[in-house]
Design a protein around this motif. Sequence first.
Motif, PDB file in Angstrom:
ATOM      1  N   ALA A   1       0.865  -1.246   0.063  1.00 26.33           N
ATOM      2  CA  ALA A   1       0.016   0.357   0.034  1.00 26.33           C
ATOM      3  C   ALA A   1       0.912   1.049   0.215  1.00 26.33           C
ATOM      4  N   GLU A   2       1.830   1.138   0.591  1.00 27.07           N
ATOM      5  CA  GLU A   2       2.377   2.246   0.997  1.00 27.07           C
ATOM      6  C   GLU A   2       3.401   2.210  -0.188  1.00 27.07           C
ATOM      7  N   ALA A   3       3.711   1.036  -0.896  1.00 27.44           N
ATOM      8  CA  ALA A   3       4.907   2.072  -2.090  1.00 27.44           C
ATOM      9  C   ALA A   3       3.563   2.242  -3.593  1.00 27.44           C
ATOM     10  N   THR A   4       2.135   2.141  -3.439  1.00 23.72           N
ATOM     11  CA  THR A   4       1.820   1.548  -4.997  1.00 23.72           C
ATOM     12  C   THR A   4       0.531   3.068  -4.212  1.00 23.72           C
ATOM     13  N   ILE A   5       0.146   3.856  -3.110  1.00 25.05           N
ATOM     14  CA  ILE A   5      -0.702   4.749  -2.964  1.00 25.05           C
ATOM     15  C   ILE A   5      -0.944   5.879  -4.555  1.00 25.05           C
ATOM     16  N   GLN A   6       0.767   6.256  -3.681  1.00 22.79           N
ATOM     17  CA  GLN A   6       0.354   7.071  -5.213  1.00 22.79           C
ATOM     18  C   GLN A   6      -0.221   6.989  -6.650  1.00 22.79           C
ATOM     19  N   VAL A   7      -0.080   5.949  -6.693  1.00 24.98           N
ATOM     20  CA  VAL A   7       0.066   5.457  -8.023  1.00 24.98           C
ATOM     21  C   VAL A   7      -1.848   5.252  -8.417  1.00 24.98           C
ATOM     22  N   LEU A   8      -1.811   4.315  -7.602  1.00 27.95           N
ATOM     23  CA  LEU A   8      -3.039   3.980  -7.149  1.00 27.95           C
ATOM     24  C   LEU A   8      -4.185   4.999  -7.390  1.00 27.95           C
ATOM     25  N   ASP A   9      -3.757   6.210  -6.681  1.00 29.34           N
ATOM     26  CA  ASP A   9      -4.693   7.771  -7.040  1.00 29.34           C
ATOM     27  C   ASP A   9      -5.025   7.914  -7.983  1.00 29.34           C
ATOM     28  N   VAL A  10      -3.526   7.942  -8.922  1.00 24.75           N
ATOM     29  CA  VAL A  10      -4.238   8.190 -10.616  1.00 24.75           C
ATOM     30  C   VAL A  10      -4.639   7.810 -11.479  1.00 24.75           C
ATOM     31  N   LEU A  11      -4.763   6.499 -11.293  1.00 24.45           N
ATOM     32  CA  LEU A  11      -5.689   5.104 -11.860  1.00 24.45           C
ATOM     33  C   LEU A  11      -6.619   5.135 -12.247  1.00 24.45           C
ATOM     34  N   PRO A  12      -7.321   5.010 -12.950  1.00 24.50           N
ATOM     35  CA  PRO A  12      -8.789   4.933 -13.150  1.00 24.50           C
ATOM     36  C   PRO A  12      -9.326   3.216 -12.983  1.00 24.50           C
ATOM     37  N   ASP A  13     -10.681   3.721 -11.970  1.00 24.83           N
ATOM     38  CA  ASP A  13     -11.317   2.618 -11.908  1.00 24.83           C
ATOM     39  C   ASP A  13     -10.379   1.096 -11.408  1.00 24.83           C
ATOM     40  N   ILE A  14      -9.762   1.767 -10.264  1.00 18.72           N
ATOM     41  CA  ILE A  14      -9.742   0.268  -8.977  1.00 18.72           C
ATOM     42  C   ILE A  14     -10.798   0.344  -8.194  1.00 18.72           C
ATOM     43  N   ARG A  15     -10.387  -1.098  -8.530  1.00 16.20           N
ATOM     44  CA  ARG A  15     -11.465  -2.077  -7.638  1.00 16.20           C
ATOM     45  C   ARG A  15     -10.939  -2.896  -6.364  1.00 16.20           C
ATOM     46  N   ALA A  16     -10.428  -3.552  -6.152  1.00 19.99           N
ATOM     47  CA  ALA A  16      -9.613  -3.560  -5.079  1.00 19.99           C
ATOM     48  C   ALA A  16      -7.934  -4.383  -5.028  1.00 19.99           C
ATOM     49  N   VAL A  17      -7.185  -4.334  -4.674  1.00 19.00           N
ATOM     50  CA  VAL A  17      -5.856  -4.800  -4.317  1.00 19.00           C
ATOM     51  C   VAL A  17      -5.493  -6.276  -3.903  1.00 19.00           C
ATOM     52  N   TRP A  18      -5.107  -7.061  -3.719  1.00 12.81           N
ATOM     53  CA  TRP A  18      -4.853  -7.882  -3.036  1.00 12.81           C
ATOM     54  C   TRP A  18      -2.781  -8.729  -3.241  1.00 12.81           C
ATOM     55  N   ALA A  19      -2.336  -9.181  -2.426  1.00 15.79           N
ATOM     56  CA  ALA A  19      -0.985  -9.770  -2.219  1.00 15.79           C
ATOM     57  C   ALA A  19      -1.096 -11.126  -1.911  1.00 15.79           C
ATOM     58  N   VAL A  20      -0.121 -11.956  -2.740  1.00  8.41           N
ATOM     59  CA  VAL A  20       0.167 -13.623  -2.216  1.00  8.41           C
ATOM     60  C   VAL A  20       1.488 -13.677  -2.208  1.00  8.41           C
ATOM     61  N   TRP A  21       1.838 -14.704  -1.634  1.00 12.87           N
ATOM     62  CA  TRP A  21       3.383 -15.320  -1.809  1.00 12.87           C
ATOM     63  C   TRP A  21       2.833 -15.924  -2.760  1.00 12.87           C
ATOM     64  N   ARG A  22       4.190 -16.719  -3.667  1.00  4.12           N
ATOM     65  CA  ARG A  22       3.264 -18.333  -4.520  1.00  4.12           C
ATOM     66  C   ARG A  22       4.369 -18.702  -3.966  1.00  4.12           C
ATOM     67  N   LEU A  23       4.476 -19.396  -3.721  1.00  5.34           N
ATOM     68  CA  LEU A  23       6.087 -21.159  -3.673  1.00  5.34           C
ATOM     69  C   LEU A  23       6.687 -22.004  -4.438  1.00  5.34           C
ATOM     70  N   THR A  24       5.293 -21.552  -5.552  1.00  2.33           N
ATOM     71  CA  THR A  24       6.622 -22.613  -6.531  1.00  2.33           C
ATOM     72  C   THR A  24       6.659 -21.939  -7.657  1.00  2.33           C
ATOM     73  N   PRO A  25       7.744 -22.364  -8.485  1.00  2.00           N
ATOM     74  CA  PRO A  25       8.335 -21.640  -9.333  1.00  2.00           C
ATOM     75  C   PRO A  25       7.828 -21.957 -11.052  1.00  2.00           C
ATOM     76  N   ALA A  26       7.761 -20.618 -12.107  1.00  2.00           N
ATOM     77  CA  ALA A  26       6.718 -20.555 -13.030  1.00  2.00           C
ATOM     78  C   ALA A  26       7.687 -20.473 -14.176  1.00  2.00           C
ATOM     79  N   GLY A  27       7.630 -21.246 -15.700  1.00  2.00           N
ATOM     80  CA  GLY A  27       8.641 -21.320 -16.587  1.00  2.00           C
ATOM     81  C   GLY A  27       9.493 -21.682 -16.624  1.00  2.00           C
TER      82      GLY A  27
END
Length: 303
Positions: A118-144
């Motif tokens: 939240a602290e890192a993205t608050i100013q960016v989210l303020d100026v982006l249109p139509d943001i409904r929700a934000v979530w964060a999660v750890w992925r434990l497995t590699p990808a690609g």
Amino acid sequence: MAKVAAGTGWSGVTLPVRVHDLLLALAGRLDDDALADARELLASTEVDRALELIVGSLASGPIPVTIVEHDELTELMAAAHCDPAVVERLTVTESAGSTSHKFSSGKIGGIGADQGVAEATIQVLDVLPDIRAVWAVWRLTPAGAASGPVPHRVVLIRIGPSGSGPATAYRVEHALRRAGLTASVEVLRDSTESSDYHHSAMRYATSVPLERSSTSSQSWTPSPTPKPAPAPKPAKEPWIPSATDEADADDQELSLLRELQEELARREGGDAPAWKSDTSYDWQEANRSTLVNGVPLQAPDQP
């Protein structure tokens, strides 16, 4: 922006948004760095380079794609004026064969996936249109095929119909990187169905509060009515001598000069000055050497 005909599942949207939705479908199969680079190119409207990077990464994997994804890639390459022949090198399967990934809702090393987002993205989210929700999660497995280190933070953002998927993904990922947070940013549109990868991530994700910055969230309170300022005092006008003033000054100097002549006459001989005596006074001769303010003295009016 002109709309481009699309295959099944991507009809009626612009070219960059179609590529954005394709990247969502490939999340979990394509490595995180390739996804981030493709999204950055897409946000810079370099659609052709983004597509070439995607197809090249899939072919070198090799990472299989579905028939629908294969057809969409062929159309996108042609629409972006790229050579679609490389798409024929991809491995095609009837189904994507979902890669199983594990996610965690807890803290890893004492740090939650939502910590600092939240602290890192608050100013960016303020100026982006139509943001409904934000979530964060750890992925434990590699990808690609070229996977990075795990656990890996994944930030999921839900936007409305007026939001921009490519711009939101790039700007939020860039803001996180500047704050020292490495994360994959997945921007989900309300009009599209989430993949199994995103459904699994959402089950363990932690909600990030969408608090606005102080400049935009402060409640407005009316300020007290200011008291009217007192009327400024009129400035004193500078004194400008008039013709009357100059005439009065000349008369005063003339009187002083006459008194001085009387005093000198008394000291020298006791006689009154010529202009007070019966003898006529040669004013023309006197005026040659006697000036008052640059003006010769004038003879007094004779009675």
